[in-house]
Design a protein around this motif. Structure first.
Motif, PDB file in Angstrom:
ATOM      1  N   ALA A  29       0.856  -1.175   0.000  1.00  0.00           N
ATOM      2  CA  ALA A  29       0.000   0.000   0.000  1.00  0.00           C
ATOM      3  C   ALA A  29       0.897   1.231   0.000  1.00  0.00           C
ATOM      4  O   ALA A  29       1.646   1.462   0.968  1.00  0.00           O
ATOM      5  CB  ALA A  29      -0.930   0.009   1.214  1.00  0.00           C
ATOM      6  N   ALA A  30       0.817   1.999  -1.105  1.00  0.00           N
ATOM      7  CA  ALA A  30       1.617   3.230  -1.231  1.00  0.00           C
ATOM      8  C   ALA A  30       3.092   2.944  -0.961  1.00  0.00           C
ATOM      9  O   ALA A  30       3.762   3.641  -0.177  1.00  0.00           O
ATOM     10  CB  ALA A  30       1.092   4.310  -0.285  1.00  0.00           C
ATOM     11  N   ARG A  31       3.592   1.883  -1.592  1.00  0.00           N
ATOM     12  CA  ARG A  31       4.995   1.473  -1.509  1.00  0.00           C
ATOM     13  C   ARG A  31       5.381   0.886  -0.165  1.00  0.00           C
ATOM     14  O   ARG A  31       6.548   0.540   0.062  1.00  0.00           O
ATOM     15  CB  ARG A  31       5.943   2.628  -1.851  1.00  0.00           C
ATOM     16  N   TRP A  32       4.473   0.796   0.766  1.00  0.00           N
ATOM     17  CA  TRP A  32       4.750   0.168   2.060  1.00  0.00           C
ATOM     18  C   TRP A  32       4.364  -1.296   1.945  1.00  0.00           C
ATOM     19  O   TRP A  32       3.274  -1.641   1.495  1.00  0.00           O
ATOM     20  CB  TRP A  32       3.932   0.828   3.177  1.00  0.00           C
ATOM     21  N   LEU A  33       5.272  -2.153   2.401  1.00  0.00           N
ATOM     22  CA  LEU A  33       5.000  -3.592   2.385  1.00  0.00           C
ATOM     23  C   LEU A  33       4.511  -4.030   3.756  1.00  0.00           C
ATOM     24  O   LEU A  33       5.189  -3.810   4.771  1.00  0.00           O
ATOM     25  CB  LEU A  33       6.265  -4.376   2.015  1.00  0.00           C
ATOM     26  N   GLN A  34       3.319  -4.620   3.775  1.00  0.00           N
ATOM     27  CA  GLN A  34       2.788  -5.211   5.012  1.00  0.00           C
ATOM     28  C   GLN A  34       3.136  -6.698   4.963  1.00  0.00           C
ATOM     29  O   GLN A  34       2.523  -7.469   4.237  1.00  0.00           O
ATOM     30  CB  GLN A  34       1.279  -5.006   5.098  1.00  0.00           C
TER      31      GLN A  34
END
Length: 1303
Positions: free
Chosen positions: A1120-1125
Motif C-alpha cells: 500500500a503506497a509502496r509500504w509492504l505489510q
C-alpha cells in the motif's frame, strides 16, 4: 398385503442388451413381438431386435436427457420426451423422426402414452400440465389439462379415459368432455401423502395400479367403478418404485425400483412370485407381448431380459381360459348371426338339389328388381335424385304399386335415409308381401343397426324365391353383402377394435366363398365378382391408411378373383349390386389394376409396379388404353420419378438424372421432378445444369419456395455468392407468405442474411480483440487498420461463402463461423532485434512496402511479409512499424496486450539476423536476440514458432511446422535461457513462482532501462500503466509490488544486492535475481515422522496449537503506497558487532546474535550500529522469517493458473479481487483458538508439531532495522542470510508473530 413366502430369485438374466452410454430410463415393446425401443440419459433412443438381441438403430435427435418413450398400439409410431419439455415423434417401422425435437412443455416431460386407437398422444410434464396431441397433425387437441401438481405418469385406459399420477394425487379425466371424473390419493386412506410415480391399467379396465415414492414404496390397487382402494398395499420394495407394468392377460404385474430389484407380482392376491436383481438402481420395466419375458433397465446402462417362471405362466394360462369363456359369452349375438348364415347356406344347397330347373339370370334379377328401365339406368348412373323422382311419380300414379315403394326404399337406403327407406319397405309389404319388399326392409333395418330383425326379414324373403336356386343364390349374396357392409358398424357400436372389424370383413368374404362352394351348379361368377369388389374396397381403405402392401394384396386378390378382362361385358345379374349398393362394376377391373399399380409404387415395390402396369396394358383393349392415356402418362412419370428417388437416395446421381429426364420427357410440367433432377445434379456438383433445373422449378411454381432454395444451392456451389444470397432472401419471403401452415413453419429453420451477418460480425469482434490494431496485408503490401481489415474480409470470397452458408441454419453454426473468421484473420508476428534503421509507422503508411527501396530494415520487413505470404497467411505484424510510437495511449495498450497478441498468433517468426546460413547448433544460444529483454515473452507466448537465419532460411534446416516440437532446438534454447522445457513449450502467465521468472530475465538487457520491467507484464499477467521516462527502480518496483500484492507470493523478496528506492524489500536492479535462490535441504517423510515422534511429548499441546492457530490466521502480504505489510515471525537481535578481518572495499561483515537463533554472519554495504545487551543501541534490529503459508500443509485456495485456451486478455489472467486469504481449519472465529476450550484432538496436535518441525529447519531471514517512527527497513546483504533455530523443543521463541510495515 403380505409378501409371498420365498419368491423365486433368478441368479442371472437371460441376456443383456448393451449399447447405451448412460442411464436407461424407459423401455417399450412393439406389438409385432420382434422389436423393442429404449430411451436413455445419453440423449438417444435405441431400436432392438428381440430375436437376435442386436441394436437395429441408434435414434439421435434429442438435445437433452430422454425421460419417456411410448409405442402406439399398431406399432407405427414412437414418441419420446425429455428434459426441458422436448418432444419427438418417430416412424415405428424405420425409427426415422417424423418431426424434429420441439419444446412443447416448459419443464421435463416425465411420461407419454398413446390412446388405444393410436389417434391421440398424451404428454405429462413437471410443468403441472398434460397435453393431448393428434397423431395425424401433431397439433394440440383441445385445451391443456391443468393438473395443479407435477405430473409423473399418464396412462390411457382400455376405454379411452386417462389416468394422471402427480406428486399430490391421482386424477381421472374424460377426454371427450375434458371433465375430471375422479381425484384421489393415498392420504385419503393413510397418513401418507407422497408422490405417485407410476400407473398401470389392467387389460379389462376394472383395476388401476399405482406405485409410490421412497416414503411409500408400495403398489396400491384401485377399483375403477368406485375409485376406492382394493385390499392392502403390496409390500416388498424398500425404495421408490419407478415403473409398473401389467401383462396382456391381466394376471401378472412387474415393478422396477430404486432398491435395485424388479418384482413379479400375482394380481389376484398381490403376492411376489419372483425377484430379479440388478446391480444398480432400476428405472423401467415391461413385459413381452406374450408375457413370457420381462425387460428392465436403469443405472447399469443395460436392458436385461428375464424369463417369467413356468409356474407363473401356468397360472396365467388358467386365468386366460376364464377370460376366453367370458369372451365367448359376450359374443353370443355374433354366433347367432353366424348360425343364421349357415342355415342360409343349407337352404341354398337344399334348393339347388331339390329343383331340377333354374330360372334364367335375367329372371332371377327381375324377381329382386322389378324396376323400370329409366329408374334402373338412373340408379346405375348414380343419379339418385332422378331415380327417386321417377319412383315418386309412379307412386303418385298408383299408390298401391308395392314394387315402386320397394324400389324407392332401395334408393333412399343408398342415400342414407334409413327411416324413409324403412317406411317405404313396410308400405310395400303392407300392400303386398314380396321378395323386393322384404329385401328392402332387411337393408333398411341393417342401416338402422337392427340386425336381428334384419336377419329375420331376410329369412322371410326366401319364401318368395319360388325355390329357384339362382334367385336364392342372388338373395344370399345380397344378404352376405349386408353382412360385410354393416357388420363393422355393429362391432364399432360394441366398441371393438378396428383390427377385429377387418377380420370380420375377411370372414364375410370367406362366407361368400363358402356360398359359392355350397352351390356347385349355380353360376359362381357373381360370387367372385362380389368378392372382387369387396377386395377393391378393402384395398382402397388400406391405401387411404398408407398400408401399401396390404392394399396391393387386396387389389391383386380382386384381379385374381374373376377371369375377366377389360373386354368382358358386365352381366345383367351384377346390376342388382349396382342398383342396390351403387357399386361401379363396369370399371372394377380398371380400378383394381390402376389401384394396384399405385399401391405397389407407393409401397416402394417399383419392379412389381412396373410388371403390374405392363399386365394391365397387355390385357386392355384399344378403347380402354385410349381412356387411360392420361393416367398412363402420369403413372409412368411417377414410376420413373420413384425409381429416380431410389437412385437419388442411393447417391447414384447419374441413374437418378437419367430416370428423372425420362419422366420429364413424358410430362415437362411437373415442378417436383425438375426439383428432384436438380437435387441429383447438385449431388454431382454440376452447378450450371442444376441452375437450369432450379430456374424451371421457379417458372412452373413461382409461388413456391423450393425453386429458390435449389437456386441458392446451385449458385452457392458455383461460387456466385451474391446471387445465392439474393435467391435465399426470396426463398424466405416465399416461406413467410406461404398459405400452408406447415410450410410456413419451415421458415424457422433459416435466418436472414442480416442476422447471419450480425453473428459473423460478433465473431470478427471476438477474434480481433486478441489481434493488433494495425496489420500488414502481405498480399497488397499495405498497412491496414482494424476497419480496413474487416472491409477486406467482407469483400472476400470467404466472407460471402460463409454468409451464404450460414443463412441455411437457424442455429447459425457458430463453430463454422468462428473457424472461418479465425483462419482469415490469422496473424503472423515477428520477433527480432531492433537494428540501426528500422522503418517506423510514418515510413510505410500509405505505401506498398514491396515498392520501397530494399535497404536496411525495409529489406527485413519485405522478407518477413513474403515469408508470411508463402506460408499461406494474409496478415503480418512488426513492432517497429505497426505501432504509432508517438501515441502514448497506443503504446501503453500495445505493451499490455503484446503477450496476448503473440499467444493468439497463428505463427511467430523469430528472425536471427546474426545467425549465418548453414550455422550449426549453438548459434541460436549465442545470438544477440537471445540477450534482449523483450524476446523472452516473444518466444514463451506463441503456440507455434519458427526460427529463421540471416538469409531467411530455416535454422538448422528444420522444416517442421513448429519448432517448439523440435527437441533439438528447444534443448538449445532451454540451456541458453535456463527455462525448463515445459515452460518453453506451454507457458502459462502467472504471478506464482515469481523468483524463477525474474531469474530468467536477470541477465537480459533493453535499450530503455524501464523496458526490462514492461517486458515482464505479460509473463506475470499484469496490466499496469506504461510511463516512459520513469526510473527503472520505479518501474520494477511497481511490477513487483503488483505481483506480491495480488498473489501473496514472497519469492520475489528473495534477492541479494542493493535495495530499491521504491521499497527496501525490493531490489534496485533485475540483476539481483541472477544468483540462484538458496535451496535449503528438505525432510523426507520418514525423517519428518521421526522428528514428530521425538517432539510430540516435549512440545506442549496448548502452545503448539496456539502457534498453529496464530499463523493460520495471518493475512497475506500486501503493498500500500509502496509500504509492504509483511507477516512474519520475529526474532529480536541482541548483539551486532563487526567481525575483524572480513572488511571489503564496500562491504562489512557483522556477527549478529538474536534470541532463539544461532549466531550468524551478515555482509552488507550498510553501516550497522554495533551494540550488545550491556550496551544497547538507539535503533533496534530484528531478524525475521517471512511467513509462508505452504508450511501449514493446507491447500492454497487462490487459483493461480489459467487455461491457455481461455486466455483472452491479461486482465483475465489474475484478478486481485478473486484472491482471498485461506481460513482456519479449526474455527470460524478468530477470537478463540481450539486449545482454550479443550477441543484440540490428536490429529490437530500432530499437525501443529509438524509445523514446529518445519519452523525449526534453517530458513532465509531478513535483517530489519526499526526507524524512529516505528516503521521498518530491510538491510540489504550481498548473500542470503540463513538462520537456524537453537532449541527444537521450544515454542516460546517462535511466538512473536506479527505483520510489519516495511519502507
Amino acid at each position: 398385503m403380505a409378501e409371498a413366502a420365498q419368491p423365486v430369485v433368478p441368479t442371472a438374466p437371460n441376456r443383456p442388451f448393451e449399447g447405451h452410454e448412460h442411464i436407461i430410463i424407459a423401455v417399450a415393446v412393439f406389438p409385432d413381438r420382434r422389436r423393442m425401443v429404449t430411451g436413455s440419459y445419453d440423449k438417444t433412443l435405441r431400436l432392438w431386435d428381440l430375436k437376435d438381441g442386436v441394436m437395429l438403430k441408434k435414434m439421435d435427435g434429442h438435445r437433452s436427457l430422454v425421460e419417456a418413450v411410448a409405442v402406439s398400439g399398431d406399432g407405427k409410431l414412437i414418441a419420446s420426451g425429455g428434459q426441458h419439455g422436448e418432444f419427438i415423434a418417430w416412424q415405428g417401422d424405420t425409427g426415422e423422426s417424423l418431426i424434429e425435437a420441439i419444446k412443447v412443455h416448459s419443464h421435463t416431460i416425465r411420461s407419454l402414452d398413446f390412446s388405444p386407437d393410436g389417434t391421440v398422444l398424451a404428454t405429462g410434464s413437471w410443468d403441472k400440465t398434460t397435453k393431448l396431441w393428434s397423431t395425424k397433425t401433431w397439433e394440440v387437441q383441445g385445451t391443456t389439462i391443468d393438473c395443479c401438481a407435477e405430473v409423473y405418469c399418464v396412462r390411457f385406459s382400455p376405454s379411452g379415459e386417462i389416468a394422471i399420477a402427480t406428486d399430490k394425487n391421482i386424477q381421472i379425466w374424460n377426454l371427450g368432455t375434458r371433465e375430471l371424473v375422479a381425484r384421489f390419493n393415498v392420504k385419503a386412506n393413510t397418513a401418507i401423502a407422497e408422490a405417485h410415480i407410476s400407473l398401470a391399467w389392467t387389460p379389462d379396465g376394472t383395476r388401476l395400479l399405482s406405485a409410490g415414492s421412497i416414503d411409500d414404496p408400495t403398489i396400491r390397487e384401485w377399483d375403477t367403478s368406485t375409485w376406492q382402494q382394493v385390499g392392502d398395499p403390496w409390500n416388498g420394495h424398500t425404495d421408490l418404485i419407478n415403473a409398473i407394468a401389467v401383462d396382456s392377460t391381466g394376471t401378472l404385474a412387474a415393478s422396477a425400483s430404486h432398491d435395485k430389484h424388479v418384482r413379479l407380482w400375482r394380481l389376484s392376491d398381490g403376492q411376489t412370485i419372483s425377484i430379479f436383481k440388478h446391480s444398480l438402481l432400476v428405472c423401467c420395466v415391461t413385459f413381452s407381448v406374450d408375457g413370457k419375458r420381462i425387460f428392465s433397465g436403469g443405472f447399469d446402462e443395460k436392458i436385461f431380459e428375464w424369463g417369467v417362471p413356468e409356474d407363473a405362466l401356468l397360472e396365467d394360462s388358467h386365468k386366460h381360459a376364464t377370460v376366453l369363456e367370458d369372451a365367448a359369452e359376450e359374443t353370443k349375438n355374433k354366433q347367432q348371426l353366424e348360425r343364421t348364415f349357415l342355415e342360409d347356406e343349407s337352404k341354398a344347397q337344399a334348393s339347388q338339389e331339390a329343383l331340377p330347373g333354374n330360372a334364367t339370370e335375367e329372371q332371377a334379377t327381375n324377381k329382386i328388381l322389378a324396376i323400370s328401365v329409366m329408374v334402373r339406368n338412373a340408379c346405375i348412373d348414380g343419379n339418385l335424385p332422378t331415380a327417386e323422382k321417377l319412383l315418386t311419380q309412379e307412386i303418385d300414379n298408383d299408390g298401391n304399386d308395392h314394387n315402386s315403394y320397394a324400389n324407392r326404399s332401395f334408393v333412399l337406403a343408398r342415400r342414407g335415409d334409413w327411416n324413409g327407406a324403412l317406411q317405404d319397405a313396410r308400405r310395400s309389404i303392407s300392400i303386398q308381401p314380396s321378395l323386393p319388399g322384404f329385401i328392402s326392409q332387411g337393408i333398411a333395418l341393417c342401416g338402422k343397426m337392427l340386425f336381428r330383425k334384419a336377419m329375420k326379414v331376410f329369412d322371410l324373403a326366401f319364401m318368395f324365391t319360388d325355390g329357384d336356386p339362382r334367385t336364392i343364390h342372388l338373395l344370399l349374396l345380397v344378404k352376405a353383402c349386408q353382412y360385410f357392409i354393416v357388420y363393422p358398424q355393429l362391432h364399432y357400436s360394441l366398441q371393438a377394435v378396428s383390427l377385429f372389424n377387418a377380420n370380420r370383413q375377411q370372414e364375410a368374404m370367406l362366407r361368400i366363398q363358402e356360398l359359392a362352394t355350397a352351390c356347385p351348379n349355380a353360376d359362381t361368377l357373381s360370387c367372385r365378382v362380389v368378392k372382387a369388389y369387396l377386395h377393391v374396397q378393402l384395398g382402397i381403405n388400406a391405401l387411404d391408411d398408407a398400408l401399401h402392401n396390404e392394399a396391393a394384396g387386396h387389389f391383386t386378390a380382386a384381379i385374381s378373383s374373376v377371369p375377366f378382362s377389360s373386354q368382358r361385358a358386365i352381366h345383367s345379374e351384377y346390376e342388382v349390386f349396382v342398383v342396390l349398393f351403387g357399386w361401379d362394376l363396369k370399371s372394377l377391373w380398371q380400378t383394381a389394376n390402376q389401384k394396384r399399380c399405385h399401391a405397389l409404387l407407393q409401397g416402394g415395390r417399383l419392379a412389381e409396379a412396373h410388371r403390374a402396369y405392363r399386365f394391365m396394358i397387355d390385357m386392355s383393349d384399344e378403347a380402354l388404353i385410349a381412356s387411360c392415356h392420361s393416367w398412363s402418362i402420369a403413372f409412368k412419370q411417377a414410376l420413373y420419378a420413384a425409381n429416380g428417388d431410389a437412385a437419388l437416395a442411393a447417391k447414384d446421381y447419374n441413374r437418378a438424372i437419367e430416370l428423372y429426364s425420362v419422366a420429364i420427357d413424358l410430362d415437362s410440367t411437373t415442378d417436383t421432378i425438375f426439383a428432384s433432377r436438380c437435387t441429383a445434379k447438385l449431388g454431382k456438383m454440376e452447378w450450371d445444369d442444376a441452375l437450369v433445373d432450379a430456374q424451371r422449378v421457379i417458372e412452373l411454381s413461382p409461388s413456391s419456395y423450393l425453386g429458390y432454395q435449389l437456386n441458392h444451392a446451385a449458385l452457392h456451389g458455383a461460387q456466385r455468392y451474391d446471387e445465392a444470397i439474393t435467391a435465399f432472401d426470396i426463398m424466405l419471403s416465399k416461406l413467410d407468405h406461404a398459405s400452408d401452415r406447415q410450410i410456413r413453419k419451415l421458415r424457422h429453420q433459416y435466418v436472414t442474411s442480416s442476422v447471419a451477418a450480425s453473428a459473423i460480425q460478433e465473431a470478427i469482434n471476438a477474434q480481433l480483440d486478441n489481434t493488433p490494431h494495425r496489420l500488414l496485408n502481405v498480399s497488397t503490401g499495405r498497412l491496414c487498420d482494424r476497419q480496413a481489415q474487416i472491409n477486406a474480409f467482407k469483400r472476400s470470397v470467404e466472407y460471402k461463402e460463409l454468409l451464404s452458408f450460414t443463412i441455411k441454419y437457424a442455429d447459425l453454426r457458430m463453430e463454422r463461423i468462428e473457424e472461418t473468421v479465425e483462419v482469415f484473420f490469422h496473424c503472423v508476428m515477428l520477433s527480432h532485434r531492433w537494428e540501426e534503421k528500422e522503418p517506423l509507422l510514418y515510413d510505410i503508411e500509405d505505401y506498398d512496402i514491396y515498392e520501397l527501396d530494399s535497404m536496411g530494415g525495409i529489406e527485413k520487413l519485405q522478407s518477413f511479409c513474403k515469408t508470411t505470404r508463402d506460408a499461406g497467411f494474409r496478415w503480418a505484424w512488426v513492432d517497429t512499424c505497426c505501432i504509432d510510437q508517438t501515441n502514448n495511449v497506443e503504446v501503453q495498450e500495445s505493451v499490455n496486450s503484446m503477450f496476448v497478441w503473440y499467444h493468439h498468433s497463428a505463427l511467430t517468426i523469430v528472425y536471427l539476423s546474426d545467425v549465418l546460413p548453414l550455422s550449426k547448433s549453438g548459434a541460436l544460444a549465442k545470438s544477440i536476440w537471445n540477450k534482449r529483454g523483450w524476446t523472452v515473452q516473444e518466444f514463451l507466448a506463441p503456440k507455434i514458432i519458427r526460427f529463421y537465419q540471416k538469409d531467411w532460411t530455416l535454422y538448422l534446416n528444420d522444416r517442421s511446422p513448429n519448432h517448439k516440437e523440435s527437441a533439438k532446438i528447444m534443448r538449445e534454447l532451454g540451456d541458453a535461457t535456463g527455462i525448463d522445457a515445459r515452460s518453453l513449450v506451454t507457458f502459462r502467465p502467472s504471478m506464482r513462482g515469481a523468483r524463477e521468472k525474474l531469474q530468467w530475465v536477470s541477465t537480459r538487457v533493453t535499450t530503455l532501462q524501464e523496458d526490462i520491467a514492461y517486458s515482464l507484464f505479460g509473463i506475470f499477467g499484469v496490466n499496469l500503466p506504461v510511463i516512459y521516462g520513469e526510473k527503472k527502480q520505479n518501474a520494477l518496483g511497481r511490477l513487483l509490488q503488483e505481483v506480491v500484492a495480488q498473489s501473496g507470493d514472497i519469492t520475489a523478496l528473495d534477492w541479494v544486492g542493493k535495495s530499491s528506492e521504491f521499497n527496501s524489500c525490493l531490489p534496485a536492479d533485475i540483476t539481483s535475481y541472477g544468483v540462484p535462490s538458496c535451496t535449503l535441504p528438505s525432510l523426507s517423510e520418514d525423517e519428518m515422522q521421526g522428528l514428530v515422534l521425538s517432539l510430540r511429548d516435549a512440545v506442549g499441546v496448548e502452545p503448539a496449537s496456539r502457534l498453529y492457530y496464530k499463523l493460520n490466521y495471518l493475512s497475506a502480504p500486501r503493498f500500500a503506497a509502496r509500504w509492504l505489510q509483511l507477516p512474519c515471525i520475529i526474532f529480536p537481535v541482541t548483539e551486532v558487532r563487526r567481525k575483524r578481518g572480513k572488511e571489503r572495499q564496500t562491504c562489512s561483515t557483522f556477527v549478529v546474535k538474536a534470541d532463539g537463533l544461532h549466531d550468524l554472519l551478515v555482509t552488507t554495504e550498510d553501516k550497522l550500529t554495533q551494540f550488545s545487551r550491556s550496551r544497547p543501541a538507539r535503533h533496534a534490529y530484528f531478524l525475521v522469517r517471512p511467513w509462508d503459508r505452504s508450511l501449514l500443509e493446507v491447500p492454497d485456495l487462490a487459483d493461480d493458473t489459467e487455461s491457455l485456451g481461455d486466455m483472452t486478455s491479461l486482465e483475465s489472467l489474475e484478478d486481485p479481487e478473486d484472491w482471498t486469504p485461506p481460513v482456519s481449519q479449526w474455527h470460524d472465529s478468530p477470537d478463540m483458538y481450539p486449545g482454550e476450550n479443550g477441543l484440540v484432538d490428536s490429529e490437530s496436535h500432530s499437525r501443529a508439531v509438524r509445523l514446529i518441525v518445519r519452523l525449526r529447519r534453517p530458513f532465509s531471514a531478513f535483517l530489519l532495522t526499526q526507524k524512529w517512527g516505528g516503521e521498518y527497513k530491510r538491510i540489504a546483504s550481498d548473500q542470503s542470510i540463513i538462520a537456524r533455530v537453537k532449541d527444537m523443543a521450544s515454542v516460546h521463541d517462535l511466538m512473536d508473530v506479527r505483520t510489519l510495515e516495511i519502507l
